[in-house]
Write a protein that holds these residues in place. Sequence first.
Motif, PDB file in Angstrom:
ATOM      1  N   ASP A  60      58.392  -2.814  82.985  1.00 20.78           N
ATOM      2  CA  ASP A  60      57.913  -4.100  82.485  1.00 20.78           C
ATOM      3  C   ASP A  60      58.075  -5.205  83.530  1.00 20.78           C
ATOM      4  OD1 ASP A  60      59.015  -3.621  79.017  1.00 20.78           O
ATOM      5  OD2 ASP A  60      57.192  -2.991  80.072  1.00 20.78           O
ATOM      6  N   SER A  61      59.120  -5.112  84.320  1.00 17.87           N
ATOM      7  CA  SER A  61      59.419  -6.166  85.282  1.00 17.87           C
ATOM      8  C   SER A  61      58.404  -6.258  86.413  1.00 17.87           C
ATOM      9  CB  SER A  61      60.818  -5.954  85.865  1.00 17.87           C
ATOM     10  OG  SER A  61      60.896  -4.694  86.505  1.00 17.87           O
ATOM     11  N   VAL A  62      57.599  -5.225  86.601  1.00 17.01           N
ATOM     12  CA  VAL A  62      56.645  -5.247  87.718  1.00 17.01           C
ATOM     13  C   VAL A  62      55.192  -5.176  87.259  1.00 17.01           C
ATOM     14  CG1 VAL A  62      58.361  -4.127  89.186  1.00 17.01           C
ATOM     15  CG2 VAL A  62      56.563  -2.740  88.123  1.00 17.01           C
ATOM     16  N   LYS A  63      54.978  -5.044  85.972  1.00 14.74           N
ATOM     17  CA  LYS A  63      53.603  -4.953  85.463  1.00 14.74           C
ATOM     18  C   LYS A  63      52.808  -6.195  85.860  1.00 14.74           C
ATOM     19  CE  LYS A  63      54.189  -1.941  81.443  1.00 14.74           C
ATOM     20  NZ  LYS A  63      54.246  -1.863  79.957  1.00 14.74           N
ATOM     21  N   GLY A  64      51.603  -5.957  86.342  1.00 12.98           N
ATOM     22  CA  GLY A  64      50.743  -7.052  86.756  1.00 12.98           C
ATOM     23  C   GLY A  64      50.988  -7.510  88.190  1.00 12.98           C
ATOM     24  N   ARG A  65      52.072  -7.019  88.796  1.00 11.10           N
ATOM     25  CA  ARG A  65      52.384  -7.410  90.179  1.00 11.10           C
ATOM     26  C   ARG A  65      52.326  -6.220  91.140  1.00 11.10           C
ATOM     27  NH1 ARG A  65      57.264  -9.137  91.510  1.00 11.10           N
ATOM     28  NH2 ARG A  65      58.382  -8.019  89.841  1.00 11.10           N
ATOM     29  N   PHE A  66      52.729  -5.051  90.665  1.00 13.41           N
ATOM     30  CA  PHE A  66      52.751  -3.855  91.499  1.00 13.41           C
ATOM     31  C   PHE A  66      51.639  -2.907  91.069  1.00 13.41           C
ATOM     32  CE2 PHE A  66      57.564  -3.737  92.698  1.00 13.41           C
ATOM     33  CZ  PHE A  66      57.489  -5.062  93.095  1.00 13.41           C
ATOM     34  N   THR A  67      51.116  -2.174  92.048  1.00 11.28           N
ATOM     35  CA  THR A  67      50.090  -1.173  91.768  1.00 11.28           C
ATOM     36  C   THR A  67      50.415   0.119  92.502  1.00 11.28           C
ATOM     37  OG1 THR A  67      48.396  -2.903  91.557  1.00 11.28           O
ATOM     38  CG2 THR A  67      47.630  -0.633  91.836  1.00 11.28           C
ATOM     39  N   ILE A  68      50.474   1.199  91.761  1.00  4.95           N
ATOM     40  CA  ILE A  68      50.706   2.501  92.377  1.00  4.95           C
ATOM     41  C   ILE A  68      49.372   3.241  92.455  1.00  4.95           C
ATOM     42  CG2 ILE A  68      51.273   3.635  90.180  1.00  4.95           C
ATOM     43  CD1 ILE A  68      53.358   5.310  91.750  1.00  4.95           C
ATOM     44  N   SER A  69      49.160   3.926  93.559  1.00  7.32           N
ATOM     45  CA  SER A  69      47.923   4.671  93.738  1.00  7.32           C
ATOM     46  C   SER A  69      48.213   5.890  94.603  1.00  7.32           C
ATOM     47  CB  SER A  69      46.843   3.793  94.387  1.00  7.32           C
ATOM     48  OG  SER A  69      47.256   3.361  95.669  1.00  7.32           O
ATOM     49  N   ARG A  70      47.248   6.791  94.637  1.00  5.64           N
ATOM     50  CA  ARG A  70      47.455   7.995  95.438  1.00  5.64           C
ATOM     51  C   ARG A  70      46.187   8.356  96.186  1.00  5.64           C
ATOM     52  NH1 ARG A  70      49.774  12.128  91.648  1.00  5.64           N
ATOM     53  NH2 ARG A  70      49.494  13.539  93.415  1.00  5.64           N
ATOM     54  N   ASP A  71      46.373   8.960  97.350  1.00  8.63           N
ATOM     55  CA  ASP A  71      45.275   9.492  98.147  1.00  8.63           C
ATOM     56  C   ASP A  71      45.635  10.945  98.435  1.00  8.63           C
ATOM     57  OD1 ASP A  71      43.450  10.279 100.079  1.00  8.63           O
ATOM     58  OD2 ASP A  71      43.436   8.339 101.076  1.00  8.63           O
ATOM     59  N   ASN A  72      45.102  11.828  97.624  1.00  3.72           N
ATOM     60  CA  ASN A  72      45.480  13.236  97.760  1.00  3.72           C
ATOM     61  C   ASN A  72      45.054  13.815  99.109  1.00  3.72           C
ATOM     62  OD1 ASN A  72      46.656  13.232  95.242  1.00  3.72           O
ATOM     63  ND2 ASN A  72      44.849  14.055  94.199  1.00  3.72           N
ATOM     64  N   ALA A  73      43.959  13.321  99.649  1.00  5.34           N
ATOM     65  CA  ALA A  73      43.497  13.832 100.940  1.00  5.34           C
ATOM     66  C   ALA A  73      44.506  13.532 102.051  1.00  5.34           C
ATOM     67  CB  ALA A  73      42.144  13.235 101.289  1.00  5.34           C
ATOM     68  N   LYS A  74      45.262  12.458 101.875  1.00  2.00           N
ATOM     69  CA  LYS A  74      46.266  12.072 102.864  1.00  2.00           C
ATOM     70  C   LYS A  74      47.681  12.445 102.424  1.00  2.00           C
ATOM     71  CE  LYS A  74      43.604   8.220 104.782  1.00  2.00           C
ATOM     72  NZ  LYS A  74      43.586   6.768 105.093  1.00  2.00           N
ATOM     73  N   ASN A  75      47.782  13.125 101.272  1.00  2.00           N
ATOM     74  CA  ASN A  75      49.106  13.506 100.746  1.00  2.00           C
ATOM     75  C   ASN A  75      50.033  12.295 100.633  1.00  2.00           C
ATOM     76  OD1 ASN A  75      48.563  16.195 100.343  1.00  2.00           O
ATOM     77  ND2 ASN A  75      49.349  16.826 102.337  1.00  2.00           N
ATOM     78  N   THR A  76      49.474  11.182 100.229  1.00  6.98           N
ATOM     79  CA  THR A  76      50.230   9.926 100.242  1.00  6.98           C
ATOM     80  C   THR A  76      50.067   9.162  98.927  1.00  6.98           C
ATOM     81  OG1 THR A  76      49.981   9.763 102.634  1.00  6.98           O
ATOM     82  CG2 THR A  76      50.582   7.748 101.464  1.00  6.98           C
ATOM     83  N   VAL A  77      51.168   8.593  98.485  1.00 11.20           N
ATOM     84  CA  VAL A  77      51.179   7.683  97.345  1.00 11.20           C
ATOM     85  C   VAL A  77      51.602   6.310  97.847  1.00 11.20           C
ATOM     86  CG1 VAL A  77      52.364   7.130  95.174  1.00 11.20           C
ATOM     87  CG2 VAL A  77      51.593   9.461  95.618  1.00 11.20           C
ATOM     88  N   TYR A  78      50.951   5.295  97.328  1.00  9.64           N
ATOM     89  CA  TYR A  78      51.215   3.922  97.768  1.00  9.64           C
ATOM     90  C   TYR A  78      51.787   3.095  96.624  1.00  9.64           C
ATOM     91  CZ  TYR A  78      47.941   5.421 101.389  1.00  9.64           C
ATOM     92  OH  TYR A  78      47.316   6.108 102.395  1.00  9.64           O
ATOM     93  N   LEU A  79      52.565   2.112  97.006  1.00  8.32           N
ATOM     94  CA  LEU A  79      53.023   1.102  96.053  1.00  8.32           C
ATOM     95  C   LEU A  79      52.704  -0.257  96.650  1.00  8.32           C
ATOM     96  CD1 LEU A  79      54.476   0.623  93.341  1.00  8.32           C
ATOM     97  CD2 LEU A  79      56.583   0.280  94.659  1.00  8.32           C
ATOM     98  N   GLN A  80      51.673  -0.890  96.102  1.00  7.98           N
ATOM     99  CA  GLN A  80      51.304  -2.233  96.530  1.00  7.98           C
ATOM    100  C   GLN A  80      52.101  -3.228  95.707  1.00  7.98           C
ATOM    101  OE1 GLN A  80      49.208  -3.319  99.010  1.00  7.98           O
ATOM    102  NE2 GLN A  80      49.886  -5.377  98.465  1.00  7.98           N
ATOM    103  N   MET A  81      52.844  -4.059  96.381  1.00  5.14           N
ATOM    104  CA  MET A  81      53.717  -5.017  95.708  1.00  5.14           C
ATOM    105  C   MET A  81      53.260  -6.428  96.037  1.00  5.14           C
ATOM    106  SD  MET A  81      57.407  -3.182  96.435  1.00  5.14           S
ATOM    107  CE  MET A  81      57.330  -3.460  98.196  1.00  5.14           C
ATOM    108  N   ASP A  82      52.839  -7.155  95.031  1.00  2.87           N
ATOM    109  CA  ASP A  82      52.383  -8.530  95.189  1.00  2.87           C
ATOM    110  C   ASP A  82      53.279  -9.471  94.409  1.00  2.87           C
ATOM    111  OD1 ASP A  82      49.094  -7.146  94.836  1.00  2.87           O
ATOM    112  OD2 ASP A  82      50.085  -7.721  96.703  1.00  2.87           O
ATOM    113  N   SER A  83      53.177 -10.743  94.728  1.00  2.88           N
ATOM    114  CA  SER A  83      53.977 -11.769  94.052  1.00  2.88           C
ATOM    115  C   SER A  83      55.448 -11.364  93.990  1.00  2.88           C
ATOM    116  CB  SER A  83      53.435 -12.015  92.624  1.00  2.88           C
ATOM    117  OG  SER A  83      52.082 -12.403  92.654  1.00  2.88           O
TER     118      SER A  83
END
Length: 117
Positions: A60-83
Amino acid sequence: QVQPVESGGGLVQAGGSSRLSCRVSGRISRFDVSWYRQAPGKQRELVAGITSGGSTNYADSVKGRFTISRDNAKNTVYLQMDSLKPEDTGVYYCAAKWYYSGNYNYWGQGTQVAVSS
């Protein structure tokens, strides 16, 4: 051997952004991956997770500010942290598990995120 390796982080001013990356050896498409963090003097907590199918969940503390995503072709998961806020400061860990497993068995070494006010 499955081994998550985090990168990114560092010192960020409050209100700023940062992106963490987690590269996982092996076929990441079969893994659920989550980000956890541990602030000084506090227990480790779940920040965000993404399943092998792409479903996401957030603290709940990060909803609307953080975004998790994945790129399977790159075997990588990202965490975009804003605000970012000072209370986001901590060591961020990437954890992975097979999609059919109940427990996160594979952990990275962690990467430090420090948010200054």
